[in-house]
Enzyme design. Structure first.
Site, PDB file in Angstrom:
ATOM      1  N   HIS A 124     -11.235 -35.212  94.332  1.00 30.73           N
ATOM      2  CA  HIS A 124     -10.263 -34.333  93.692  1.00 30.73           C
ATOM      3  C   HIS A 124      -9.100 -35.204  93.209  1.00 30.73           C
ATOM      4  O   HIS A 124      -8.822 -36.258  93.767  1.00 30.73           O
ATOM      5  CB  HIS A 124      -9.770 -33.316  94.737  1.00 30.73           C
ATOM      6  CG  HIS A 124      -8.909 -32.226  94.212  1.00 30.73           C
ATOM      7  ND1 HIS A 124      -7.571 -32.408  93.939  1.00 30.73           N
ATOM      8  CD2 HIS A 124      -9.170 -30.917  93.948  1.00 30.73           C
ATOM      9  CE1 HIS A 124      -7.052 -31.268  93.518  1.00 30.73           C
ATOM     10  NE2 HIS A 124      -8.001 -30.343  93.513  1.00 30.73           N
ATOM     11  N   ASP A 201     -10.234 -36.213 103.395  1.00 33.75           N
ATOM     12  CA  ASP A 201      -9.769 -34.959 102.802  1.00 33.75           C
ATOM     13  C   ASP A 201     -10.711 -33.865 103.286  1.00 33.75           C
ATOM     14  O   ASP A 201     -11.853 -33.768 102.848  1.00 33.75           O
ATOM     15  CB  ASP A 201      -9.796 -35.099 101.278  1.00 33.75           C
ATOM     16  CG  ASP A 201      -9.490 -33.785 100.552  1.00 33.75           C
ATOM     17  OD1 ASP A 201      -9.328 -32.746 101.219  1.00 33.75           O
ATOM     18  OD2 ASP A 201      -9.448 -33.801  99.308  1.00 33.75           O
ATOM     19  N   GLN A 204     -12.116 -28.867 101.914  1.00 37.39           N
ATOM     20  CA  GLN A 204     -13.298 -28.037 101.681  1.00 37.39           C
ATOM     21  C   GLN A 204     -14.247 -28.037 102.872  1.00 37.39           C
ATOM     22  O   GLN A 204     -15.382 -27.555 102.762  1.00 37.39           O
ATOM     23  CB  GLN A 204     -14.044 -28.537 100.430  1.00 37.39           C
ATOM     24  CG  GLN A 204     -13.231 -28.515  99.160  1.00 37.39           C
ATOM     25  CD  GLN A 204     -12.950 -27.114  98.647  1.00 37.39           C
ATOM     26  OE1 GLN A 204     -13.628 -26.153  99.001  1.00 37.39           O
ATOM     27  NE2 GLN A 204     -11.942 -26.987  97.795  1.00 37.39           N
ATOM     28  N   LYS A 227      -7.167 -22.402 102.128  1.00 40.17           N
ATOM     29  CA  LYS A 227      -8.614 -22.476 101.911  1.00 40.17           C
ATOM     30  C   LYS A 227      -9.402 -22.071 103.156  1.00 40.17           C
ATOM     31  O   LYS A 227     -10.631 -22.035 103.127  1.00 40.17           O
ATOM     32  CB  LYS A 227      -9.003 -23.883 101.454  1.00 40.17           C
ATOM     33  CG  LYS A 227      -8.443 -24.272 100.090  1.00 40.17           C
ATOM     34  CD  LYS A 227      -8.878 -25.656  99.678  1.00 40.17           C
ATOM     35  CE  LYS A 227      -8.132 -26.155  98.449  1.00 40.17           C
ATOM     36  NZ  LYS A 227      -8.492 -25.444  97.213  1.00 40.17           N
ATOM     37  N   CYS A 365     -10.290 -29.988  88.802  1.00 36.66           N
ATOM     38  CA  CYS A 365      -9.409 -31.097  89.236  1.00 36.66           C
ATOM     39  C   CYS A 365     -10.236 -32.287  89.715  1.00 36.66           C
ATOM     40  O   CYS A 365      -9.874 -32.956  90.692  1.00 36.66           O
ATOM     41  CB  CYS A 365      -8.434 -30.636  90.315  1.00 36.66           C
ATOM     42  SG  CYS A 365      -7.262 -29.396  89.764  1.00 36.66           S
TER      43      CYS A 365
END
Length: 407
Positions: A124, A201, A204, A227, A365
Site C-alpha cells: 500500500h 503492516d 488487512q 478495519k 492505493c
C-alpha cells in the site's frame, strides 16, 4: 470452534438493514473500512454521555474514569496481539501514522546515507511513501521484493536483497489489492538472520487472522481500528520495548514529557513518549468493544467462515464471461480483485452501485501493483464476517448485468 451464526452476526450491524438506490445494501468494501456492530456504536454513545473528559491530565472523576478506560483498551490490545508489555502498545490515529512514526523515529536514529530498506512490490502507498521520504532526506535506498504473476513474493529474490547496509524490512501481512497472505514467519526469520528488524503492516490481517507478535518475533506491528469493526481515527503501533526506548519521539507536546523548561525537555516513558497531545479518546476506548466483539465470535471461526465464502465467491465469479482475477496466490485472505476484458473497472463499479452493491474500483492505493500487472486498476470485492453467499450471488448477477450493458 464456536458456532458461527451468520444471521445473528448480521443483526448486530444496523447499517446492513438499509437500502441504497432502493436496493438492499450489499457491502463488499471491507478492505477500505468495516461496518460497526451495535456494541461499538453503543460504546461510542456511552463514552460521550457518561465519561467524556481528557485523559492522563485531570484528578477529577470523569478524567479518572476516561483514563482508566483508555488504559483498559491498551491492555485489551496487548492481549489481542499478545505483546509482552502493555507499554509496547502505542495508540496512534491509524496504520499510516504508525508506519510514519517508525520511518521518522527509527529512521532518524538508525538509518543513514547509503543504507537500505527492503519493502515488497505489493505494498500500500502508506508503506512506500514514508520510506521514500526517508530516502530523500537521508540518502538511503529502497530495495523491492519482486512478485510473480500469481501475486506471491519471490522469497529467493528477497534473500538476495540483504546486504551489510540493510537496516529495516517493512512489508504487508495481507495485500489489500490482491488478498495474498505473505509467509511472515519465514520472512521475519530471514531478516533476523541478518540482524535486521522487521515492520509488518497488519491492517488487512488482524480482523481475519489471529496474530501473536511474540510468536512471530516481529519488531514492529501496525494496524487500524476501523478495519476491524472499530472506530475510525485510531490505530496501533506495537514495538519491542528495546527499540521503542532507543527511538526519539515523533512529535512534541503534552503528555509526552516528564519535565519542560526553556532550556531542556525530559521525555516521558513508554508508551506516552509517542503519544503527544490529546488522543482520539473515544475511538481508543471503543476499540475495546470491537476487540471484545471479535473475540466473542472467535478469530478461528471467522477465518473458517470467510475462507469458505472466498472460495464460493471465486468459483461463482469465474463463471462470468471475461472475468480475469488479479492475484491468485495459493494462500489468500478475503479479497478478490478482478477485471473484465474490455471494460474499465470504474464503469463496473458505477453500475454495481446503482444496484446497491458497494465494491472498490481503481488502484486501491497500490499503484505499483497495478503497474506490475499492466492494468489501470481492478474491481475489488473484500469480504467480512457478516457477508453471505447471497451477497456473492447479488454481486455475480450485478456483474453480469454490468457486462451486458457495457460490452
Amino acid at each position: 470452534m464456536k458456532t458461527f451464526d451468520i444471521q445473528k452476526i448480521r443483526a448486530d450491524f444496523p447499517i446492513l438493514k438499509r437500502e441504497v438506490n432502493n436496493k438492499p445494501l450489499v457491502y463488499l468494501d471491507n478492505g477500505a473500512t468495516t461496518q460497526k456492530p451495535k456494541a461499538v456504536i453503543d460504546a461510542i454513545v456511552d463514552y460521550y454521555t457518561a465519561m467524556n473528559s481528557n485523559v492522563h491530565r485531570g484528578v477529577h472523576y470523569l478524567s479518572q474514569i476516561s483514563t482508566d478506560a483508555f488504559e483498559v483498551a491498551r491492555r485489551k490490545v496487548q492481549g489481542f496481539i499478545n505483546a509482552e508489555h502493555e507499554h509496547e502498545v502505542i495508540v496512534t490515529k491509524g496504520t499510516t501514522e504508525s508506519i510514519n512514526i517508525v520511518a521518522s523515529c527509527y529512521g532518524r536514529a538508525f538509518i543513514g546515507e547509503g543504507d537500505e530498506i527492503i519493502i515488497s512490490a505489493m505494498e500500500h502507498h502508506s508503506n512506500i511513501v514514508p520510506w521514500q521520504m526517508l530516502c530523500d532526506e537521508k540518502g538511503c535506498k529502497l530495495r523491492v521484493i519482486p512478485m510473480n504473476d500469481a501475486g506471491e513474493l519471490d522469497i529467493e529474490a528477497y534473500k538476495a536483497l540483504f546486504s551489510e547496509r540493510t537496516k529495516l524490512v517493512s512489508f504487508t501481512y495481507v495485500s489489500n489489492a490482491l488478498g495474498t497472505i505473505n509467509p511472515v514467519r519465514e520472512m521475519i526469520a530471514i531478516a533476523h538472520e541478518h540482524q535486521v528488524p522487521v515492520l509488518i503492516d497488519g491492517a488487512q490481517a488482524v480482523q481475519h487472522i489471529a496474530v501473536d507478535v511474540q510468536e512471530l518475533d516481529v519488531d514492529f506491528f501496525v494496524f487500524s481500528g476501523h478495519k476491524m469493526y472499530g472506530p475510525t481515527g485510531v490505530g496501533i503501533l506495537y514495538g519491542k520495548e528495546s527499540l521503542l526506548n532507543a527511538m526519539p519521539p515523533y512529535q512534541g507536546g503534552g503528555d509526552m514529557i516528564k519535565e519542560v523548561t526553556f532550556e531542556k525537555t525530559t521525555y516521558n516513558e513508554l508508551p506516552f513518549k509517542f503519544e503527544a497531545g490529546t488522543p482520539n479518546i473515544e475511538a481508543g476506548i471503543c476499540l475495546t468493544a470491537a476487540i471484545d466483539y471479535i473475540e466473542e465470535i472467535g478469530l478461528d471461526a471467522i477465518k473458517a467462515y470467510e475462507d469458505e465464502l472466498l472460495a464460493y465467491a471465486t468459483d461463482e465469479l469465474a463463471k462470468v464471461e471475461g472475468v480475469r482475477f488479479i492475484g491468485t496466490a495459493s494462500h489468500k485472505s478475503s479479497v478478490i480483485s478482478f477485471i473484465v476484458d474490455g471494460i474499465h473497472p470504474y464503469d463496473i463499479g458505477v453500475i454495481l452501485d446503482k444496484l446497491g452493491i458497494a465494491v472498490r474500483t481503481g488502484h486501491h492505493c497500490a499503484q505499483p501493483v497495478m503497474d506490475r500487472f499492466g492494468i489501470p486498476g481492478t474491481v475489488r470485492a473484500s469480504l467480512a464476517m457478516y457477508n453471505t453467499t447471497e451477497d456473492i450471488d447479488n454481486l455475480v448477477q450485478g456483474l453480469k448485468r454490468a457486462v451486458q450493458m457495457l460490452k
